[in-house]
Each structure stands twice: as structure tokens, then as C-alpha cells.
Scaffold this motif. Structure first.
Motif, PDB file in Angstrom:
ATOM      1  N   VAL A  20      33.600   0.315   2.923  1.00 42.51           N
ATOM      2  CA  VAL A  20      33.045   0.635   4.239  1.00 42.51           C
ATOM      3  C   VAL A  20      33.142  -0.668   5.031  1.00 42.51           C
ATOM      4  O   VAL A  20      32.803  -1.726   4.509  1.00 42.51           O
ATOM      5  CB  VAL A  20      31.545   1.024   4.107  1.00 42.51           C
ATOM      6  N   ARG A  21      33.670  -0.616   6.245  1.00 40.08           N
ATOM      7  CA  ARG A  21      33.728  -1.826   7.072  1.00 40.08           C
ATOM      8  C   ARG A  21      32.383  -1.984   7.767  1.00 40.08           C
ATOM      9  O   ARG A  21      31.948  -1.089   8.482  1.00 40.08           O
ATOM     10  CB  ARG A  21      34.855  -1.705   8.103  1.00 40.08           C
ATOM     11  N   ALA A  22      31.723  -3.127   7.527  1.00 39.27           N
ATOM     12  CA  ALA A  22      30.381  -3.307   8.098  1.00 39.27           C
ATOM     13  C   ALA A  22      30.246  -4.688   8.725  1.00 39.27           C
ATOM     14  O   ALA A  22      30.910  -5.641   8.304  1.00 39.27           O
ATOM     15  CB  ALA A  22      29.318  -3.113   7.011  1.00 39.27           C
ATOM     16  N   ARG A  23      29.371  -4.792   9.725  1.00 40.31           N
ATOM     17  CA  ARG A  23      29.129  -6.073  10.398  1.00 40.31           C
ATOM     18  C   ARG A  23      27.999  -6.823   9.700  1.00 40.31           C
ATOM     19  O   ARG A  23      26.967  -6.230   9.370  1.00 40.31           O
ATOM     20  CB  ARG A  23      28.747  -5.829  11.866  1.00 40.31           C
ATOM     21  N   LEU A  24      28.202  -8.116   9.496  1.00 39.85           N
ATOM     22  CA  LEU A  24      27.159  -8.937   8.869  1.00 39.85           C
ATOM     23  C   LEU A  24      25.958  -9.055   9.808  1.00 39.85           C
ATOM     24  O   LEU A  24      26.113  -9.334  10.998  1.00 39.85           O
ATOM     25  CB  LEU A  24      27.700 -10.341   8.577  1.00 39.85           C
ATOM     26  N   GLU A  25      24.763  -8.845   9.227  1.00 35.33           N
ATOM     27  CA  GLU A  25      23.544  -8.960  10.038  1.00 35.33           C
ATOM     28  C   GLU A  25      23.133 -10.413  10.220  1.00 35.33           C
ATOM     29  O   GLU A  25      22.386 -10.752  11.140  1.00 35.33           O
ATOM     30  CB  GLU A  25      22.396  -8.196   9.361  1.00 35.33           C
ATOM     31  N   GLN A  26      23.582 -11.267   9.272  1.00 38.48           N
ATOM     32  CA  GLN A  26      23.244 -12.690   9.326  1.00 38.48           C
ATOM     33  C   GLN A  26      24.503 -13.467   8.979  1.00 38.48           C
ATOM     34  O   GLN A  26      25.426 -12.909   8.407  1.00 38.48           O
ATOM     35  CB  GLN A  26      22.184 -13.033   8.258  1.00 38.48           C
ATOM     36  N   THR A  64      23.751  -9.861   2.951  1.00 38.57           N
ATOM     37  CA  THR A  64      23.823 -10.276   1.550  1.00 38.57           C
ATOM     38  C   THR A  64      22.400 -10.563   1.075  1.00 38.57           C
ATOM     39  O   THR A  64      21.557 -10.992   1.860  1.00 38.57           O
ATOM     40  CB  THR A  64      24.694 -11.530   1.403  1.00 38.57           C
ATOM     41  N   VAL A  65      22.120 -10.269  -0.195  1.00 39.53           N
ATOM     42  CA  VAL A  65      20.766 -10.525  -0.717  1.00 39.53           C
ATOM     43  C   VAL A  65      20.736 -11.890  -1.396  1.00 39.53           C
ATOM     44  O   VAL A  65      21.775 -12.449  -1.764  1.00 39.53           O
ATOM     45  CB  VAL A  65      20.301  -9.426  -1.700  1.00 39.53           C
ATOM     46  N   HIS A  96      29.596  -9.906  -3.500  1.00 41.01           N
ATOM     47  CA  HIS A  96      28.233 -10.405  -3.394  1.00 41.01           C
ATOM     48  C   HIS A  96      27.269  -9.231  -3.221  1.00 41.01           C
ATOM     49  O   HIS A  96      27.489  -8.386  -2.346  1.00 41.01           O
ATOM     50  CB  HIS A  96      28.146 -11.355  -2.186  1.00 41.01           C
ATOM     51  N   PRO A  97      26.210  -9.176  -4.038  1.00 41.56           N
ATOM     52  CA  PRO A  97      25.241  -8.078  -3.870  1.00 41.56           C
ATOM     53  C   PRO A  97      24.712  -8.053  -2.436  1.00 41.56           C
ATOM     54  O   PRO A  97      24.405  -9.107  -1.863  1.00 41.56           O
ATOM     55  CB  PRO A  97      24.132  -8.430  -4.865  1.00 41.56           C
ATOM     56  N   ALA A  98      24.603  -6.867  -1.870  1.00 38.60           N
ATOM     57  CA  ALA A  98      24.303  -6.755  -0.444  1.00 38.60           C
ATOM     58  C   ALA A  98      23.573  -5.451  -0.154  1.00 38.60           C
ATOM     59  O   ALA A  98      23.539  -4.537  -0.980  1.00 38.60           O
ATOM     60  CB  ALA A  98      25.609  -6.794   0.354  1.00 38.60           C
ATOM     61  N   ARG A  99      22.988  -5.424   1.028  1.00 37.12           N
ATOM     62  CA  ARG A  99      22.255  -4.225   1.465  1.00 37.12           C
ATOM     63  C   ARG A  99      22.964  -3.638   2.679  1.00 37.12           C
ATOM     64  O   ARG A  99      23.019  -4.277   3.735  1.00 37.12           O
ATOM     65  CB  ARG A  99      20.820  -4.623   1.816  1.00 37.12           C
TER      66      ARG A  99
END
Ligand code: AMP
Ligand code: MG
Length: 393
Positions: free
Chosen positions: A321-327, A354-355, A339-342
Motif C-alpha cells: 500500500v503506498r502511504a505517506r509518512l506521518e513523521q 514507524t513504531v 520497519h514495523p509501522a502503523r
């Protein structure tokens, strides 16, 4: 019900039309739409009433209507249904009045509009959800052929491992990978066969590997990297499992091992590609690195893909899924990193963060993650809003 979650083995072709008759989609009056094309509204003689499960006995002549309920077959001559809310009815004269105008076909579903006889409704390889079960039921299909679930043996290796119920002594830890991998196997559609722990000792490992090779797929965890007691690759090859690859440019999980044991060859190995068909007498063997997150990630990337392909489910490979980084995210390293991520869905599309994670042994750090975000090899500083590939867990 037993087919829920299973993989369809053959196409399903409808032997019926659905709906089986032209039917009303609303409670109201079955009419001839041409009768309604009058300024100032009209009144029609109501000639009968048809509820769901009954059939009309009279055709509509010009100037007549039939009181009809949702799901009932429409009478001959009818081409539209006026909803009850837009009508009035006079008991004394048995006449209905309306100022509605309708296009032909309004609130009517024609026979076979949803599915026609001979139409392929489901393709082989579809994983059956509740919705598919409902569709099959609608068509009168109460039994379907499904793919066999692959049997997947799980063998944990390591002198340090104790069962989950035990209290670890000095230097010991619990065998958490077995439980996790069995869960992943079930989620991927396989049948887990836990084999317990093999010590880092050749005889015990050899015996347990033999047991595991009876399954369709054998997953080992631990003992595949460069440690002194990493005996898995050599013992697998001694058991006639032909190595296909060892070590992948991936983080976590670099030491992952994969090989195939073709039954009947008794350790000879063959040059040709092994059959990918389930039950073709092969055992596909994955040596997953022992660190829990490495095992988790390598299962998702490699073992899950193999299980899906064996069951004929496409696409077998993980779909990003193409997603934008929140941070912002700082990536360092010479290997592509999962990398584990939400992953979340916002009004403007998928977003991901990323968590906090301490690497391949930090399984608890992944517990708030629902996905893994892929950062290509190389040092890079990702700004907030950068788009990355994310794979749902
Ligand atoms: P290995 O791949 O055998 O070198 O193991 C790498 C790390 O993973 C070590 O810290 C092991 O203790 C740990 N580990 C190996 N197998 C398991 C397991 N079944 N459950 C939890 N941790 C494990
Ligand atoms: Mg080990």
C-alpha cells in the motif's frame, strides 16, 4: 460454512438466473410507466395485491396497477414500481393516485440482471469470505471443491529455549516463535504442526527434521546464521534438502535459508524446478532466523508467499500500500529494511508512522504495529509526507 476461509479449487458457474424473475425492488404499485406520463397526476384501478412469495395472476392493462411488495414478481405489462410513499389509495373505489413520473425500469430488477445462467460467478483461487458463501447459497451451491490446506511443520531450534509454561533458568528464554509462527500459518490458510524444540545437537536436530519433512512445508527457526552452533543448513542438506538460497539482502532476516526436498529422490536433489503443486511430493523448507521479528518478517515475505502459491491464491506475493509518512524517518543501513509501522486511513489517503523498535529481537516493540514499512537500502532522511511502500500484517 465449512468452506469459509478456504480456497476455491474450481470456477463456479451459475446454473440459474438471479433474480429468477423480474422483481419489485420497493413496496408500492406495479404500473405501466406510460400511464404516468400525464400532467397533473393520474389515478389507476388496483386489480390485485402481490406479496413476496406469491405470483401475480393478472396482467396490467392500461389504466390499472397492482399493489406489490419488495421481492415479489411483477405482473406482465408492468415496467416500473411507484413507491408507496408517493401514492394515495381510496378504499371505496379501489383506486390509487400519484403525481409521480417514472422511467421504464424504475424500481424493477429484471430476471438475470445480477447473474445469468452459464456466467462464471467465482474464479478458482478465490478465498471464500462470508459474502462468497452467501453468493453460492443464492445460486443453490451447497458444496464446493476447495484446495487442501498445506500442513506446515514448525521446528524451533536452540539450547536456550524452554516451553512457554516453564520458568526460564539462567541464560534461557521461552520458545515464543513456535506460537507466533503457528498463528501466522493459520492466518495464511495452513495447518500448523508444532514439533517442539530441537537442541543445538546434530542427532536430535536430524531426527526432528525427518519428522518435519513429512509435512508440505517445514519451517525451522534459529540456527541458520554464523554462530558456532548454527547447524540447520548443514543438517538440512544432509537430509536431502537442496538449498535454493541462503542469505537475503533484507533487514531483519538476512540469514534466511530456503530449500526443497523432493520426495523419492532421497537426497539426490534434482536440476529441474520443483513442482509448485501442493501434494506433488515436495517439502519446501524455510530456515528462519531465530530473532522473533526476523522470523515474523521472513514468514510474511517468503513463507506466506509460498503457502499462497501452493494453494493457488493470487497474487501470492505481499501487496504494498503506498502511504505517506506521518513523521520524518531516518533510515540507515546497506539493506532494504522492513520497519514495523502503523498504517492508518485518513481523509486524504493512507498514512503510516514507524513504531519505536529496537531491532530484530524486539517483538514487543512490534505489538502496536499493523504493518511493515519498506525503506530501500542506503542512508536517507525521509521527510514527513514522503511516500513509502507498506505491507499489512
Ligand atoms: P539464532 O538464529 O539461533 O542465532 O537465534 C537468534 C536469537 O533468537 C537468539 O537470541 C535466540 O535466543 C533467539 N531465538 C531463537 N529461537 C527462538 C525461539 N524459538 N523463540 C524466541 N527466541 C528465539
Ligand atoms: Mg540458536
Amino acid at each position: 460454512m465449512e468452506a469459509l476461509g478456504r480456497t476455491l479449487a474450481e470456477d463456479v458457474v451459475s446454473s440459474i438466473d438471479s433474480p429468477p424473475f423480474d422483481k419489485a425492488l420497493m413496496d408500492g404499485y406495479a404500473v405501466r410507466s406510460a400511464d404516468l406520463a400525464v400532467d397533473g397526476g393520474i389515478s389507476l384501478q388496483v386489480i390485485e395485491e402481490v406479496t413476496a412469495g406469491r405470483v401475480p395472476s393478472r396482467a396490467l392493462e392500461p389504466g390499472t396497477a397492482t399493489r406489490i411488495m419488495t421481492g415479489a414478481p411483477i405482473p406482465e405489462g408492468c415496467d416500473a414500481v411507484v413507491v408507496i410513499e408517493r401514492t394515495t389509495f381510496d378504499e371505496a373505489t379501489q383506486r390509487m393516485s400519484t403525481d409521480m413520473r417514472l422511467k421504464p425500469g424504475s424500481n424493477v430488477l429484471r430476471r438475470a440482471a445480477s447473474v445469468a445462467v452459464g456466467q462464471r460467478v467465482l474464479p478458482a483461487g478465490r478465498v471464500l469470505r462470508a459474502q462468497e458463501l452467501g453468493g453460492l447459497a443464492e445460486l443453490g451451491v451447497s458444496q464446493v471443491p476447495v484446495r487442501r490446506r498445506p500442513r506446515v511443520a514448525v521446528l524451533a531450534t536452540g539450547d536456550e529455549l524452554v516451553p512457554v509454561e516453564a520458568t526460564p533458568g539462567p541464560g534461557q528464554i521461552r520458545n515464543s516463535n513456535e506460537t507466533m509462527l503457528c498463528g501466522q500459518i493459520v492466518q495464511a490458510g495452513g495447518i500448523p504442526v508444532p514439533l517442539g524444540v530441537a537442541k543445538d545437537e546434530r542427532d536430535e536436530l536430524r531426527a526432528k527434521i525427518q519428522q518435519g519433512l513429512a509435512a508440505d512445508v517445514l519451517l525451522l527457526t534459529g540456527g541458520v546464521s554464523a554462530g558456532k552452533l548454527d547447524l540447520v543448513p548443514s543438517e538440512l542438506e544432509a537430509a536431502g534438502v537442496r538449498q535454493v538460497f541462503h542469505k537475503v539482502e533484507v533487514k531483519p532476516g538476512k540469514p534466511v535459508w530456503f530449500g526443497v526436498r523432493e520426495r523419492g529422490e532421497e537426497g539426490q536433489g534434482t536440476q529441474g524446478a520443483p513442482s509448485r503443486t501442493l501434494g506433488a511430493n515436495n517439502c519446501f523448507v524455510f530456515g528462519l532466523p531465530g530473532n522473533p521479528v526476523s522470523s515474523l518478517v521472513c514468514f510474511e515475505l517468503f513463507a506466506r508467499t509460498a503457502l499462497r502459491r501452493l494453494m493457488g491464491v493470487e497474487p501470492a506475493e505481499p501487496q504494498p500500500v503506498r502511504a505517506r509518512l506521518e513523521q520524518p524517518h531516518v533510515a540507515r543501513g546497506d539493506r532494504p529494511t522492513y520497519h514495523p509501522a502503523r498504517l492508518s486511513w485518513s481523509e486524504t489517503g493512507p498514512t503510516v508512522r514507524t513504531v519505536r523498535w529496537h531491532g530484530s529481537s524486539d517483538l514487543c516493540g512490534t505489538l502496536e504495529a499493523n504493518a511493515m514499512a519498506l525503506f530501500p537500502a542506503g542512508d536517507a532522511d525521509y521527510a514527513s509526507g514522503s511516500v513509502v511502500d507498506v505491507f499489512l500484517w
